[in-house]
Design a protein around this motif. Structure first.
Motif, short mmCIF file in Angstrom:
data_model
loop_
_atom_site.label_atom_id
_atom_site.label_comp_id
_atom_site.label_asym_id
_atom_site.label_seq_id
_atom_site.Cartn_x
_atom_site.Cartn_y
_atom_site.Cartn_z
N LYS A 47 0.83 -1.21 0.00
CA LYS A 47 0.00 0.00 0.00
C LYS A 47 0.87 1.27 0.00
O LYS A 47 0.66 2.17 -0.82
N SER A 48 1.83 1.30 0.90
CA SER A 48 2.67 2.51 0.98
C SER A 48 3.49 2.69 -0.28
O SER A 48 3.67 3.82 -0.77
N VAL A 49 4.00 1.61 -0.82
CA VAL A 49 4.81 1.71 -2.03
C VAL A 49 3.95 2.22 -3.19
O VAL A 49 4.39 3.01 -4.01
N PHE A 97 1.98 10.85 6.01
CA PHE A 97 2.64 9.55 6.16
C PHE A 97 2.16 8.78 7.39
O PHE A 97 1.56 9.32 8.31
N GLN A 98 2.56 7.53 7.34
CA GLN A 98 2.23 6.56 8.37
C GLN A 98 2.93 6.87 9.70
O GLN A 98 2.49 6.46 10.74
N GLU A 99 4.07 7.57 9.64
CA GLU A 99 4.92 7.73 10.82
C GLU A 99 4.91 9.18 11.29
O GLU A 99 5.83 9.94 10.99
N ALA A 179 -3.65 9.68 2.35
CA ALA A 179 -3.47 9.53 3.80
C ALA A 179 -3.04 8.09 4.05
O ALA A 179 -3.84 7.17 3.96
N ASP A 180 -1.73 7.92 4.31
CA ASP A 180 -1.20 6.57 4.48
C ASP A 180 -1.27 6.17 5.96
O ASP A 180 -0.42 6.57 6.75
N GLU A 181 -2.26 5.40 6.29
CA GLU A 181 -2.49 4.99 7.68
C GLU A 181 -2.26 6.16 8.63
O GLU A 181 -1.39 6.12 9.49
N PRO A 182 -3.07 7.21 8.47
CA PRO A 182 -2.81 8.44 9.22
C PRO A 182 -2.96 8.26 10.72
O PRO A 182 -2.48 9.09 11.49
MG LIG Z 1 2.57 1.25 4.77
#
Ligand SMILES: [Mg+2]
Ligand SMILES: Nc1ncnc2c1ncn2[C@@H]1O[C@H](COP(=O)(O)OP(=O)(O)OP(=O)(O)O)[C@@H](O)[C@H]1O
Lengths: 325, 325
Positions: A47-49, A97-99, A179-182
């Motif tokens: 997903k993130s890629v 991002f996720q982080e 929104a990547d796993e916000p």
């Molecule tokens: Mg990810």
């Protein structure tokens, strides 16, 4: 619905000592203007890629986009000169991002990091862009925004930092927010607040959202349409309602079985046994075949294409062959 | 910040005192005698004894220490045995020369070290990076006096484009303004290069490593996702973070630079403290040795203080720890 983004055959590889691993393998879907598309799948399924590839932020080495197109306004983002692509990033398409804890630069104030984005894309001076940045902080409901502007990331909580990231991402009124796993990395109590904030902002600003998550409950709350990914490929696509009432891929069924239902008390949620395969060691035939409960002999031999068993629906499963269209 | 600096300065003063006391006793315990050069058939032992008495060298070492220390505390560095002039006067002539050399070398050192390190990191594993690594290793491992001699041979003897010694030309008394400046700059090139650029090889390696670490951070991805050009990503977002650990190296490298200055000044007949120190040690000119030692100790401590301050300025997390925020 008018299409904003058309993704076709997107393929991203990572060079490893054992060969090129296809983390994203021919992914394609559309995002409509003002639409929220949920991209779901287990951890490590790409997903993130996919998100990074859309923005061409995959770093080489080791990553490289080897095929595919992302059409926006009649242009293929994958073929855009880097200089023009930079004008798309943060301006037409932005990403959260996720982080949240590590995605802000520790040596600059939060306000400055938002201001910089505004000044970059909107040809504003220092004063004006600062005012706009404070405005953005207020928009994401950070209390006392004038004062918080001068805070460094370490002086803020995880939830606040993610709000700053959202403020930064929305500061140039992008047409697409990824929104990547916000909320995944945040405390449970804060997660709901962030999702609620995103819902509200989406309502107000009307941008399209690509919402990446492995939490189907969040998808149910926000998305209009859902794309399910497994091991780098799209395995199902459906409007939100019909996905929940009638999942058309065994993987999706497995994912849904693992959502806790209201009032239901389970010792342990059923999870799909096994793990997402390494992109270098995909099983033969269907990539889900080794974990699938409904496997038929054909699944081990040949990879199924995406079938369209009903209007607006796609499924990469041999059981759907010949149904519908 | 002020309290922090004050504490550090007080600590440093104590440290300098300890260093000087140890030096004092080591000098007196070491074999050799300041009067040794008066051992000559024409000079009677009585005369030497008388001179010894005048200089106070006939008293017990402890008594000599207190006499010296009392003078030193009042800012009186004593009189050089060899030149028969106040040490303060001699220092006033030589310190500016050494400063000119060290400041120029330090500037080259920082500039080359940081720039080469950053460029190497940004183009990691490229031809430039590899060449840089090889040259750095080469320069790092050859002794500076040999490098100095080779450069003199090439640029002064063979090509005749740069002077091989002294701070300015013999006829410089008749020059002023820009010609004088250029004349001095020409004399500075080789010694500053040997001292600064040669040690920059080590700094560049640190900077490269630090930069490579930083470029992997999530906030660098954020900076790119905003649409910032790679130049800003490197020079603004990455540089400041990568410089934080390197500042400590900078502070620690000042003693090495000063140590190197002793050799370089000798080779290039540079009328600075380095040459003075070497002579003073040979002739057991105790007041001069102690005074130069004092100046060097102060410079080293100042360098460390600057590094600590720079560290706190670059990294906002340090400051908030100090102020307990
Ligand atoms: Mg990810
Ligand atoms: N920099 C990289 N180098 C090598 N492989 C990578 C890199 N980044 C991602 N991958 C690989 O790509 C695949 C997909 O990773 P991705 O981060 O997209 O998963 P994800 O779906 O976002 O998972 P999560 O829910 O944990 O965020 C994984 O197999 C991962 O190992």
């Amino acid at each position: 619905m008018e299409k904003l983004l058309e993704i076709r055959g997107l393929t991203t590889e990572f060079v490893t000592s054992e060969g090129a691993a296809k983390a994203v393998d021919g992914v394609g879907f559309d995002i409509g203007a003002g639409e929220t598309v949920g991209l779901v799948g287990e951890s490590g399924c790409g997903k993130s890629v996919t998100a990074l590839s859309i923005m061409r932020l995959v770093q080489y080495p080791p990553g490289r986009i080897t095929a595919g197109s992302v059409m926006m306004d009649g242009r293929d983002l994958m073929k855009l000169p880097e200089k023009q692509m930079r004008r798309v990033r943060g301006n037409d398409i932005s990403i959260v991002f996720q982080e949240p804890l590590t995605s802000l630069n520790p040596v600059f104030t939060c306000g400055e990091q938002i201001r910089e984005t505004i000044a970059l894309h909107q040809k504003m001076g220092r004063r004006e862009s600062r005012l706009k940045a404070v405005e953005m902080l207020r928009l994401v409901r950070i209390p006392d925004p004038e004062k918080r502007y001068d805070n460094y990331p370490h002086q803020m909580s995880g939830g606040m930092r993610q709000r700053v990231m959202i403020a930064m991402a929305l500061s140039c009124q992008p047409r697409l927010l990824i929104a990547d796993e916000p909320s995944t990395a945040l405390d449970v109590s804060v997660q709901a607040q962030i999702i609620e904030l995103l819902l509200d902002l989406k309502e107000r600003m009307g941008m399209s959202v690509l919402l990446i998550t492995h939490d189907l409950a969040v998808v149910a709350q926000m998305a209009d349409r859902v794309v399910v990914m497994y091991a780098g490929a799209v395995v199902e696509e459906a409007p939100i309602d019909s996905l929940f009432s009638d999942p058309m891929h065994p993987y999706t069924e497995g994912l849904m079985a693992s959502i806790p239902k209201l009032g239901e008390r389970l010792e342990r949620l059923p999870v799909i046994p096994g793990n997402v395969p390494d992109p270098l060691r995909l099983p033969s035939g269907c990539r889900f075949s080794d974990r699938c409960t409904k496997r038929i002999p054909k699944c081990l031999i040949e990879e199924p294409p995406l079938f369209s068993p009903a209007a607006g629906r796609l499924s990469r499963c041999w059981l759907r062959e010949g149904i519908g269209r | 910040m002020a309290a922090f600096l004050l504490r550090r300065i007080l600590q440093s003063l104590v440290l300098v005192w300890i260093v000087l006391t140890i030096t004092f006793f080591l000098l007196h315990l070491a074999p050799g005698d300041p009067m040794a050069r008066y051992e000559h058939p024409d000079i009677s032992p009585e005369t030497v004894m008388k001179m010894r008495g005048q200089l106070g060298l006939d008293r017990p070492v402890i008594e000599q220490y207190f006499i010296w220390a009392a003078g030193f505390a009042r800012g009186d560095f004593g009189v050089s045995f060899r030149y028969n002039r106040p040490v303060g006067e001699i220092l006033a002539e030589t310190i500016p020369n050494t400063l000119r050399l060290t400041v120029a070398s330090m500037a080259l050192y920082v500039l080359f070290g940081l720039a080469l390190g950053m460029m190497s990191a940004a183009r990691r594993y490229s031809a430039f990076d590899r060449l840089n690594t090889i040259v750095a290793l080469f320069v790092y491992s050859i002794p500076s006096f040999w490098l100095a001699l080779m450069l003199i041979m090439l640029f002064s003897l063979k090509l005749g484009i740069l002077p091989s010694s002294h701070m300015q030309s013999l006829d410089s008394a008749s020059m002023s303004g820009i010609p004088l400046f250029l004349d001095r700059a020409r004399h500075l090139v080789l010694p500053a290069f040997v001292l600064g650029v040669a040690s920059a090889a080590g700094l560049a390696r640190y900077m490269r490593g630090s930069m490579i670490d930083v470029l992997r951070e999530d906030y660098i991805r954020t900076a790119r996702a905003k649409g910032l050009p790679e130049r800003s990503v490197l020079l603004k977002h990455a540089f400041r973070n990568a410089a934080i650990p390197v500042v400590t190296i900078l502070g620690m490298s000042l003693p090495f630079l000063l140590g190197g200055a002793v050799i370089v000044e000798k080779i290039f007949s540079w009328p600075g403290m380095g040459g003075l120190m070497v002579e003073a040690i040979y002739t057991r000119d105790y007041p001069v040795v102690l005074a130069v030692n004092f100046v060097v100790a102060v410079m080293v401590i100042l360098g460390n203080l600057l590094a600590d301050t720079g560290y706190a300025v670059l990294d906002p997390r340090i400051m908030s720890k100090e102020t307990g925020r």
